[in-house]
Design an enzyme around this catalytic site. Structure first.
Site, mmCIF file in Angstrom:
data_model
loop_
_atom_site.group_PDB
_atom_site.id
_atom_site.type_symbol
_atom_site.label_atom_id
_atom_site.label_comp_id
_atom_site.label_asym_id
_atom_site.label_seq_id
_atom_site.Cartn_x
_atom_site.Cartn_y
_atom_site.Cartn_z
ATOM 1 N N CYS A 1 -3.986 -18.203 21.076
ATOM 2 C CA CYS A 1 -4.017 -16.945 21.833
ATOM 3 C C CYS A 1 -2.916 -16.012 21.347
ATOM 4 C CB CYS A 1 -3.798 -17.204 23.314
ATOM 5 S SG CYS A 1 -5.153 -18.084 24.060
ATOM 6 N N THR B 1 1.650 -4.777 4.088
ATOM 7 C CA THR B 1 1.481 -5.184 5.487
ATOM 8 C C THR B 1 0.877 -6.583 5.636
ATOM 9 O OG1 THR B 1 -0.681 -4.120 5.587
ATOM 10 C CG2 THR B 1 1.215 -2.808 6.303
ATOM 11 N N ASP B 2 0.125 -7.028 4.637
ATOM 12 C CA ASP B 2 -0.619 -8.287 4.805
ATOM 13 C C ASP B 2 0.278 -9.476 5.164
ATOM 14 O OD1 ASP B 2 -3.007 -7.034 4.390
ATOM 15 O OD2 ASP B 2 -3.211 -7.617 2.288
ATOM 16 N N ASP C 1 1.267 -6.604 -4.505
ATOM 17 C CA ASP C 1 0.496 -6.580 -3.264
ATOM 18 C C ASP C 1 1.040 -7.770 -2.473
ATOM 19 O OD1 ASP C 1 -1.638 -7.422 -1.427
ATOM 20 O OD2 ASP C 1 -2.877 -5.947 -2.461
ATOM 21 N N SER C 2 1.319 -7.584 -1.184
ATOM 22 C CA SER C 2 2.016 -8.659 -0.471
ATOM 23 C C SER C 2 1.166 -9.914 -0.284
ATOM 24 C CB SER C 2 2.546 -8.168 0.872
ATOM 25 O OG SER C 2 1.542 -8.098 1.836
ATOM 26 N N SER C 3 -0.107 -9.855 -0.622
ATOM 27 C CA SER C 3 -0.908 -11.084 -0.602
ATOM 28 C C SER C 3 -0.406 -12.066 -1.660
ATOM 29 C CB SER C 3 -2.380 -10.771 -0.886
ATOM 30 O OG SER C 3 -2.790 -9.708 -0.073
ATOM 31 N N THR D 1 -0.138 -21.792 20.118
ATOM 32 C CA THR D 1 -1.439 -21.403 20.679
ATOM 33 C C THR D 1 -2.196 -20.419 19.775
ATOM 34 O OG1 THR D 1 -2.584 -20.339 22.532
ATOM 35 C CG2 THR D 1 -0.321 -19.642 22.146
ATOM 36 N N THR E 1 0.810 -1.222 0.000
ATOM 37 C CA THR E 1 0.000 0.000 0.000
ATOM 38 C C THR E 1 0.840 1.267 0.000
ATOM 39 O OG1 THR E 1 -1.821 -1.079 1.127
ATOM 40 C CG2 THR E 1 -1.699 1.280 1.389
ATOM 41 N N THR F 1 2.952 -9.777 14.501
ATOM 42 C CA THR F 1 1.771 -10.285 13.808
ATOM 43 C C THR F 1 0.912 -9.080 13.433
ATOM 44 O OG1 THR F 1 0.036 -11.961 13.932
ATOM 45 C CG2 THR F 1 0.370 -10.673 15.917
HETATM 46 N N1 ASP Z 1 -2.747 -5.535 0.500
HETATM 47 C C1 ASP Z 1 -1.648 -4.662 0.869
HETATM 48 C C2 ASP Z 1 -0.381 -5.475 0.852
HETATM 49 O O1 ASP Z 1 -0.150 -6.249 1.753
HETATM 50 C C3 ASP Z 1 -1.904 -4.084 2.207
HETATM 51 C C4 ASP Z 1 -0.826 -3.173 2.725
HETATM 52 O O2 ASP Z 1 0.245 -2.992 2.188
HETATM 53 O O3 ASP Z 1 -1.084 -2.569 3.775
HETATM 54 O O4 ASP Z 1 0.396 -5.358 -0.061
#
Ligand code: ASP
Length: 337
Positions: free
Chosen positions: A274, A83-84, A51-53, A272, A7, A160
């Protein structure tokens, strides 16, 4: 600075009606503050930006190789990443790179850097400052793989993603932050891992084996599902995400499948569900039964970190006992034991 996507560098594509990555020079245009630093910053942009997905272990292999090849040219590395899956990537790099003596700081943002209220500038500028910080002996202040986000520097393999909207998207639930950025950047020096030998030379372990499954235990789980995952042909290791301090059903069919998998040489680890706290398979009869069936404790490790650790260990050896022994040990500060 290594730009992989995410992002931080995205903007609205009117054709696709969605956020897509734009190039690195545009990121720098948005952060004129970077020119005030008195050091040289070179950039390397991944092609294609993602996109990191869409991150795959091949990206980690490329990152590790790139850092190893250019290691002597720089004081530190900043990785711009979505971030993903940032916690997965930071965890993976922490295991893949041995004898680390320089910072590798992952960062990104929740809002694109071109947007007025972006968190990207703050994250980027602080990450660069931390990547260049030295102690009194001239050594790197933080020779670790870290995630910097929303004023906190965290050990990467302890993080995480906990929030899809807030700027404080990451947490390191079971280990304190390594530094906090306020008026000054305050380092918790006693918590930062230092190499045994500053001159040993970096190692990039790029062999990864991804034959790992994650099984989240839940009420109503069926023998068919458990069998498919634990005894699946392509699976060498399974992460059991258990309840509380490492508890799972004590039904005989469940333990029988675990024993059968173990006999087939599979590595089964207990992590876990948790966010906070640790697996303790000595506490309840339900946990004890798992231990007796040959399940290895993951202590207070995150699932992301355990996945990366298994990819790395399976890539290193075909001997299940050797792997089980390493799984239970703290290799890179990823678990307390
Ligand atoms: N979908 C984005 C990614 O992980 C989300 C982000 O960067 O915050 O590339």
């Amino acid at each position: 600075m290594i730009y992989t996507g995410g992002t931080i560098g995205m903007k609205q594509d009117p054709m696709k009606q969605a956020l897509t990555p734009f190039d690195f020079s545009q990121i720098l245009q948005e952060v004129p503050e970077m020119r005030k630093f008195a050091f040289r910053i070179d950039s390397f942009t991944f092609d294609p930006l993602i996109d990191s997905s869409d991150v795959e272990p091949s990206l980690w292999q490329r990152l590790a190789t790139l850092i190893r090849d250019r290691y002597d040219d720089y004081d530190g590395f900043v990785v711009l990443h979505g971030t993903d899956t940032m916690s997965y990537s930071a965890s993976a790099l922490s295991f893949m790179i041995g004898n680390l003596t320089k910072p590798i700081i992952f960062t990104g943002s929740q809002l694109p850097i071109g947007v007025p209220r972006t968190d990207g500038k703050e994250n980027l500028v602080s990450a660069v400052e931390i990547a260049s910080a030295k102690d009194f002996d001239g050594h790197a202040m933080v020779p670790e793989v870290c995630v910097f986000f929303d004023s906190l520097l965290m050990r990467g393999n302890r993080t995480t993603k906990v929030n899809a909207e807030n700027f404080s998207a990451f947490r390191s639930p079971n280990f304190p932050a390594l530094a906090q950025a306020g008026v000054n950047i305050k380092y918790n020096s006693s918590l930062i891992r230092k190499p045994g030998d500053w001159d040993a030379g970096i190692v990039a372990n790029t062999a990864l084996d991804t034959s790992v499954s994650i099984l989240k235990i839940h009420p109503g789980i069926t023998p068919g599902v458990v069998r498919d995952i634990l005894l699946g042909e392509g699976t060498r290791a399974v992460i059991l995400e258990t309840y509380g301090s490492g508890n799972a059903p004590t039904k005989e069919w469940f333990l029988d499948i675990i024993r059968e998998a173990r006999e087939k040489g599979k590595i089964i680890v207990n992590v876990t569900q948790c966010l906070y706290g640790s697996v303790d398979m000595g506490l309840y009869a339900t946990g004890k039964a798992l231990k007796e069936a040959g399940v290895v404790s993951g202590s207070d490790i995150t699932t992301e970190s355990m996945l990366a650790k298994l990819f790395y260990l399976l890539g290193k050896s075909g001997d299940p006992d050797w792997i089980r022994d390493r799984v239970a040990k703290n290799l890179r500060g990823e678990m307390s034991n």
